[in-house]
Design a protein around this motif. Structure first.
Motif, mmCIF file in Angstrom:
data_model
loop_
_atom_site.group_PDB
_atom_site.id
_atom_site.type_symbol
_atom_site.label_atom_id
_atom_site.label_comp_id
_atom_site.label_asym_id
_atom_site.label_seq_id
_atom_site.Cartn_x
_atom_site.Cartn_y
_atom_site.Cartn_z
ATOM 1 N N MET A 127 0.878 -1.162 0.060
ATOM 2 C CA MET A 127 0.203 -0.176 0.055
ATOM 3 C C MET A 127 0.891 1.237 0.046
ATOM 4 O O MET A 127 1.935 1.277 0.593
ATOM 5 N N PRO A 128 0.709 2.224 -0.800
ATOM 6 C CA PRO A 128 1.381 3.483 -0.845
ATOM 7 C C PRO A 128 1.758 4.123 0.697
ATOM 8 O O PRO A 128 0.747 4.101 1.322
ATOM 9 N N LYS A 129 2.959 4.640 0.692
ATOM 10 C CA LYS A 129 3.155 5.344 1.876
ATOM 11 C C LYS A 129 2.160 6.565 2.155
ATOM 12 O O LYS A 129 2.147 6.878 3.391
ATOM 13 N N LEU A 130 1.691 7.013 1.180
ATOM 14 C CA LEU A 130 1.026 8.137 1.606
ATOM 15 C C LEU A 130 -0.460 7.859 2.457
ATOM 16 O O LEU A 130 -0.991 8.626 2.990
ATOM 17 N N ILE A 131 -0.957 6.564 2.323
ATOM 18 C CA ILE A 131 -2.230 6.186 2.782
ATOM 19 C C ILE A 131 -2.243 6.409 4.321
ATOM 20 O O ILE A 131 -2.939 7.023 4.795
ATOM 21 N N PRO A 132 -1.179 5.736 5.161
ATOM 22 C CA PRO A 132 -1.319 6.027 6.435
ATOM 23 C C PRO A 132 -1.297 7.518 7.041
ATOM 24 O O PRO A 132 -2.104 8.078 7.848
ATOM 25 N N PHE A 133 -0.426 8.522 6.262
ATOM 26 C CA PHE A 133 -0.492 9.762 6.529
ATOM 27 C C PHE A 133 -2.115 10.532 6.280
ATOM 28 O O PHE A 133 -2.270 11.285 7.131
ATOM 29 N N SER A 134 -2.677 10.293 5.102
ATOM 30 C CA SER A 134 -3.799 10.611 4.680
ATOM 31 C C SER A 134 -4.896 10.107 5.796
ATOM 32 O O SER A 134 -5.523 11.127 6.165
ATOM 33 N N LEU A 135 -4.867 9.023 6.151
ATOM 34 C CA LEU A 135 -5.784 8.657 6.953
ATOM 35 C C LEU A 135 -5.531 9.411 8.626
ATOM 36 O O LEU A 135 -6.677 9.806 9.003
ATOM 37 N N SER A 136 -4.417 9.428 8.835
ATOM 38 C CA SER A 136 -4.137 10.056 10.122
ATOM 39 C C SER A 136 -4.658 11.647 9.918
ATOM 40 O O SER A 136 -4.939 12.383 10.982
ATOM 41 N N ASP A 172 -9.365 14.766 0.743
ATOM 42 C CA ASP A 172 -9.633 13.571 0.276
ATOM 43 C C ASP A 172 -8.419 13.007 -0.174
ATOM 44 O O ASP A 172 -7.547 13.539 -0.445
ATOM 45 N N VAL A 173 -8.585 11.404 -0.385
ATOM 46 C CA VAL A 173 -7.418 10.846 -0.578
ATOM 47 C C VAL A 173 -8.051 9.614 -1.425
ATOM 48 O O VAL A 173 -9.052 9.094 -1.373
ATOM 49 N N GLU A 174 -7.178 9.462 -2.838
ATOM 50 C CA GLU A 174 -7.684 8.457 -3.634
ATOM 51 C C GLU A 174 -6.391 7.738 -4.260
ATOM 52 O O GLU A 174 -5.415 8.396 -4.062
ATOM 53 N N GLY A 175 -6.655 6.420 -4.629
ATOM 54 C CA GLY A 175 -5.223 5.558 -4.722
ATOM 55 C C GLY A 175 -5.800 4.375 -5.693
ATOM 56 O O GLY A 175 -6.907 4.000 -5.399
ATOM 57 N N LYS A 176 -4.909 3.860 -6.170
ATOM 58 C CA LYS A 176 -5.150 2.610 -6.875
ATOM 59 C C LYS A 176 -3.659 1.735 -6.848
ATOM 60 O O LYS A 176 -2.670 2.492 -6.824
ATOM 61 N N ASP A 177 -3.880 0.541 -7.105
ATOM 62 C CA ASP A 177 -2.739 -0.480 -7.235
ATOM 63 C C ASP A 177 -2.050 -0.361 -8.781
ATOM 64 O O ASP A 177 -2.722 0.581 -9.819
ATOM 65 N N GLN A 178 -1.075 -0.995 -9.019
ATOM 66 C CA GLN A 178 -0.431 -0.981 -10.300
ATOM 67 C C GLN A 178 -1.261 -1.520 -11.362
ATOM 68 O O GLN A 178 -2.170 -2.430 -10.918
ATOM 69 N N PHE A 179 -1.202 -1.054 -12.683
ATOM 70 C CA PHE A 179 -1.909 -2.112 -13.766
ATOM 71 C C PHE A 179 -1.185 -1.792 -15.153
ATOM 72 O O PHE A 179 -0.264 -0.898 -15.081
ATOM 73 N N TYR A 180 -1.600 -2.804 -16.021
ATOM 74 C CA TYR A 180 -0.927 -2.953 -17.072
ATOM 75 C C TYR A 180 -1.553 -1.717 -18.016
ATOM 76 O O TYR A 180 -2.718 -1.225 -18.069
ATOM 77 N N PHE A 181 -0.838 -0.967 -18.984
ATOM 78 C CA PHE A 181 -1.447 -0.049 -19.884
ATOM 79 C C PHE A 181 -1.851 -0.600 -20.990
ATOM 80 O O PHE A 181 -2.792 0.136 -21.480
ATOM 81 N N SER A 182 -1.734 -1.658 -21.425
ATOM 82 C CA SER A 182 -2.338 -2.437 -22.751
ATOM 83 C C SER A 182 -2.316 -3.585 -22.662
ATOM 84 O O SER A 182 -1.428 -4.326 -21.733
ATOM 85 N N ASP A 183 -3.003 -4.549 -23.466
ATOM 86 C CA ASP A 183 -3.074 -5.968 -23.105
ATOM 87 C C ASP A 183 -2.009 -6.324 -24.213
ATOM 88 O O ASP A 183 -1.899 -7.885 -24.236
ATOM 89 N N ASP A 184 -1.145 -5.636 -24.943
ATOM 90 C CA ASP A 184 -0.112 -6.219 -26.096
ATOM 91 C C ASP A 184 1.180 -6.049 -25.688
ATOM 92 O O ASP A 184 2.228 -6.416 -26.264
ATOM 93 N N HIS A 185 1.605 -5.148 -24.308
ATOM 94 C CA HIS A 185 3.073 -5.155 -23.995
ATOM 95 C C HIS A 185 3.091 -5.175 -22.406
ATOM 96 O O HIS A 185 1.744 -5.104 -21.773
ATOM 97 N N ASN A 186 4.306 -5.097 -22.095
ATOM 98 C CA ASN A 186 4.261 -5.332 -20.369
ATOM 99 C C ASN A 186 4.330 -4.062 -19.831
ATOM 100 O O ASN A 186 4.596 -4.157 -18.503
ATOM 101 N N ALA A 187 4.400 -2.828 -20.459
ATOM 102 C CA ALA A 187 4.349 -1.622 -19.398
ATOM 103 C C ALA A 187 3.314 -1.323 -18.522
ATOM 104 O O ALA A 187 2.117 -1.645 -18.839
ATOM 105 N N ARG A 188 3.687 -1.172 -17.291
ATOM 106 C CA ARG A 188 2.757 -1.039 -16.179
ATOM 107 C C ARG A 188 3.155 0.370 -15.630
ATOM 108 O O ARG A 188 4.321 0.900 -15.334
ATOM 109 N N SER A 189 1.892 0.664 -14.670
ATOM 110 C CA SER A 189 1.958 1.866 -13.923
ATOM 111 C C SER A 189 2.602 1.496 -12.414
ATOM 112 O O SER A 189 2.591 0.269 -12.064
ATOM 113 N N ASP A 190 2.873 2.230 -11.538
ATOM 114 C CA ASP A 190 3.100 2.180 -10.235
ATOM 115 C C ASP A 190 1.851 2.405 -9.557
ATOM 116 O O ASP A 190 1.081 3.139 -9.714
ATOM 117 N N ALA A 191 1.730 1.792 -8.161
ATOM 118 C CA ALA A 191 0.683 1.811 -7.403
ATOM 119 C C ALA A 191 0.890 3.585 -6.791
ATOM 120 O O ALA A 191 1.923 3.953 -6.761
#
Length: 691
Positions: free
Chosen positions: A1-10, A606-625
């Motif tokens: 889980m990104p390190k920002l989450i505990p700070f945001s909840l606090s 407000d805090v919003e977040g998401k896990d890593q994910f693939y950008f496309s179905d045809d290559h391996n490029a991914r985002s970071d959480a």
């Protein structure tokens, strides 16, 4: 889980601790309830807590938070809903991992429908702004019973404020970093005792947050948007009501978002653009002339000119001896029309001993899309013509089996006739006959709890890939179907001050249409990226969606959402076989609190977040959480307010689009990951006057 989450909840907890004691002292015995929320994008208006499906509703308070101008600014509040950029705005939407992420040569039939005041904006979503918006409804899962092929994955419905019987209006001015200015105004009232109106306008400009070091400019990724809407409500007679809407958008945004070093500093000598000019009209009539049914007729027409272009090499001549130089530009003329004639039962025409309400209708959809592509490596421009005509009949029965148990069943039959031709001599004229529908059981265990079970079948038409670089075996792709199985519960708790929703689902896709790509190497060792649509053998997803809002006291309101999603694509021998679908993070969340400190002062986090994910179905490029934190502090007195706000307060670096291909001559055109970065930290101030 990104390190920002505990700070945001606090931070949120600290704000609550600061605000709660004072309010509790004044309201020891107070009860603070949430007003019912109506869902309008269904056969009949119903409250959110009584709707048997997974739905999110963003109300006017959420939409009017400073800095919210477009759908991309608010959709993170809804679980398992994502968007992709690749242009000046995030304008391609995915629900539960299903949806498109870009458009080049091919004609896109969206998996996620987008409606604005009854106008189908699914193919021109830059016009789906929050201008004078009153409510945004997000329906997850297939909505084919009512909306057909364009709502395979779900539906986003934007409703603007309606004309009023008394004179009212507002003016809002925003000034923010990056030379950002926004001026919006709305006014409505009566013209006569039978006619009322509302008019709204907005001018939104910004230099953007990209610096072009080669051209020494900071506005090559700018925002330049002008919007206008007028609405009329006419009581034509005692039995006939008319609602008329006209919408105009003139958008001339820049597009210069990718760099060879994945930074916000670009080197392109021909920065791109992302333009849209749209004129749309809609009308709805409701006739109550006989007691057996209500007749609703909805008509809409729209015309758009879209232009999307970019610097293919992202550089300038002379960066490297082997550097190539190319631009790619897509100009489209889009025209559309819809007609929907619907019969809705009344109390006098209910079926089966007055236990069953019914709805039935006929629907027509037309779309034409003409493309002119200008590309450096084409000897002549590529042109294509596309036309689709769809005819559908639909109906739904809602039967009260007992006082607490309701059975809902609906079906839709649709015929799609498509014509396609292009300058390469390709020609296609397919016809699809498709069907969808839903079966649902809704059980009211008490006045404060509802359980439901749902099975729905969605569909999407097939099509044709026109790119000449593709082999014949990849030219056609088949129609797709999606089965959705869902269980859910909704509660009103704590004297209606707390509303919750929880849904679990499983989705099975057959002949799933996926966005694929091929890299073609030119004789000079440079490359081009060929985008096309293919069918996967099978795809499925399952997950959970939870939402809650709590009016804890008169001064404290909290909201939160959580989406959990697991997806998998299956295609023997394909790059994506056995892998997660693109733009489908395994988790995403949103938390927020709004505080009234008294004496006119208010704040929010407000805090919003998401896990890593693939950008496309045809290559391996991914985002970071990642997780993003926003805050606001304001003062309100009588009919005016001033709000200081900040977004992405920790200056998180995150990606909103990505590719993987060779494009850097300095590295011998090796294959690398390239990303488009989201907005950095930004501060602004918004002043609003209501009258």
């Amino acid at each position: 889980m990104p390190k920002l989450i505990p700070f945001s909840l606090s931070a949120i907890a600290l704000s609550l601790m600061t605000a709660l004691p004072a309010q509790a002292a004044d309201n020891q015995d107070g009860v603070y309830t949430l007003a019912p929320t109506l869902v309008t994008s269904s056969f009949r208006e119903d409250s959110l807590q009584d709707t048997a499906s997974s739905v999110s509703v963003l109300d006017e308070a959420e939409l009017n938070k400073p800095g919210n101008n477009h759908l991309e600014d608010v959709l993170a509040q809804t679980p398992n809903v994502n968007l992709s950029a690749g242009a000046s705005r995030g304008k391609y939407y995915q629900i539960r991992g299903v949806g498109e992420r870009s458009q080049f040569i091919g004609v896109v039939n969206p998996s996620v429908g987008v409606l604005v005041d009854g106008i189908d904006m699914s193919a021109m979503t830059m016009g789906a702004t929050l201008l004078d918006a009153n409510q945004v409804e997000v329906l997850r899962g297939p909505q084919s019973s009512l909306y057909g092929s364009n709502a395979l994955a779900g539906l986003i419905n934007i409703r603007a404020n309606e004309p009023t019987d008394t004179l009212e209006g507002n003016v809002e001015v925003t000034v923010a970093e990056y030379n950002t200015h926004n001026l919006a105004a709305a006014m409505g009232g009566p013209i006569s005792d039978k006619v009322s109106y509302r008019v709204a306008a907005q001018r939104n400009t910004s230099d953007g947050f990209i610096n072009n070091d080669y051209l020494n400019r900071d506005d090559t990724n700018n925002i330049d948007e002008t919007l206008l809407r007028t609405k009329f409500r006419i009581a034509a007679s005692d039995d006939l009501d008319l609602d008329l809407t006209a919408f105009y958008a003139n958008i001339d945004n820049g597009y210069d978002a990718f760099s060879l070093d994945n930074s916000r500093h670009t080197l392109s000598d021909n920065p791109g653009h992302d333009r849209q000019e749209t004129l749309a009209l809609s009308g709805k009539s409701s006739w109550y002339g006989i007691s057996a049914f209500i007749l609703e007729t909805a008509l809409s027409v729209n015309k758009s000119e879209l232009e999307y272009g970019f610097d293919v090499d992202w550089t300038y001549p002379g960066l490297h001896p082997d550097t190539y130089s190319a631009t790619d530009n897509y100009y489209r003329e889009e025209r559309g029309a819809t007609a929907d004639v619907r019969f809705i039962s009344t109390e006098e025409s209910m079926l089966f001993n007055d236990t069953t309400e019914w709805t039935g209708g006929l629907y027509y959809f037309h779309r034409s899309s003409d493309l002119n592509r200008e590309y450096t490596y084409l000897s002549s421009n590529f042109t294509s013509e596309y036309e689709a005509n769809r005819f559908a009949g639909y109906g739904e029965l809602e039967t009260a089996l007992t006082d607490k148990l309701t059975w809902i069943n609906g079906v839709r039959l649709e015929q799609d006739r498509t014509f396609y031709s292009d300058s390469d001599g390709n020609r296609s004229k397919p016809t699809d006959l498709l069907w969808g529908g839903r079966l649902a059981l809704e059980y009211q265990t008490s006045d404060s709890q509802m359980l439901y079970a749902l099975i729905a079948r969605g569909y999407k038409v097939g099509g044709y890939n026109s790119n000449g670089d593709l082999p014949n075996a990849l030219r056609d792709f088949a129609a797709e179907t999606l089965w959705n199985y869902e269980l859910g519960t909704k509660h009103n708790l704590l004297n209606d001050s707390l509303q919750t929703q929880v849904a679990i689902f499983f989705q099975q896709r057959d002949d799933a249409q996926i966005n694929a790509s091929r890299t073609v190497i030119r004789p000079d060792n440079s490359s081009t990226y060929t985008d096309y649509t293919a069918n996967a053998e099978q795809a499925y997803s399952y997950g959970l969606e939870a939402q809650a809002q709590w009016q804890a006291t008169d001064a404290v309101r909290l909201h939160g959402s959580l989406g959990l999603l697991n997806t998998q694509l299956e295609e023997s021998g394909a790059n994506f076989d056995g892998r997660d679908a693109a733009h489908a993070p395994e988790y995403q969340f949103a938390l927020g609190v709004s505080l009234d400190h008294g004496r006119g002062w208010f704040s929010g986090l407000d805090v919003e977040g998401k896990d890593q994910f693939y950008f496309s179905d045809d290559h391996n490029a991914r985002s970071d959480a990642y997780a993003l934190l926003s805050a606001r502090l304001g003062y309100q007195q009588d009919n005016w307010s001033v709000t200081l706000w900040g977004k992405n307060l920790t200056d998180e670096e995150y990606a909103v689009r990505g590719f993987q291909f060779p494009n850097d001559p300095r590295k011998g055109y090796i294959t690398e990951q390239y990303v488009q970065l989201g907005a950095p930290r930004m501060f602004g101030v918004t002043t609003k006057l209501a009258f």
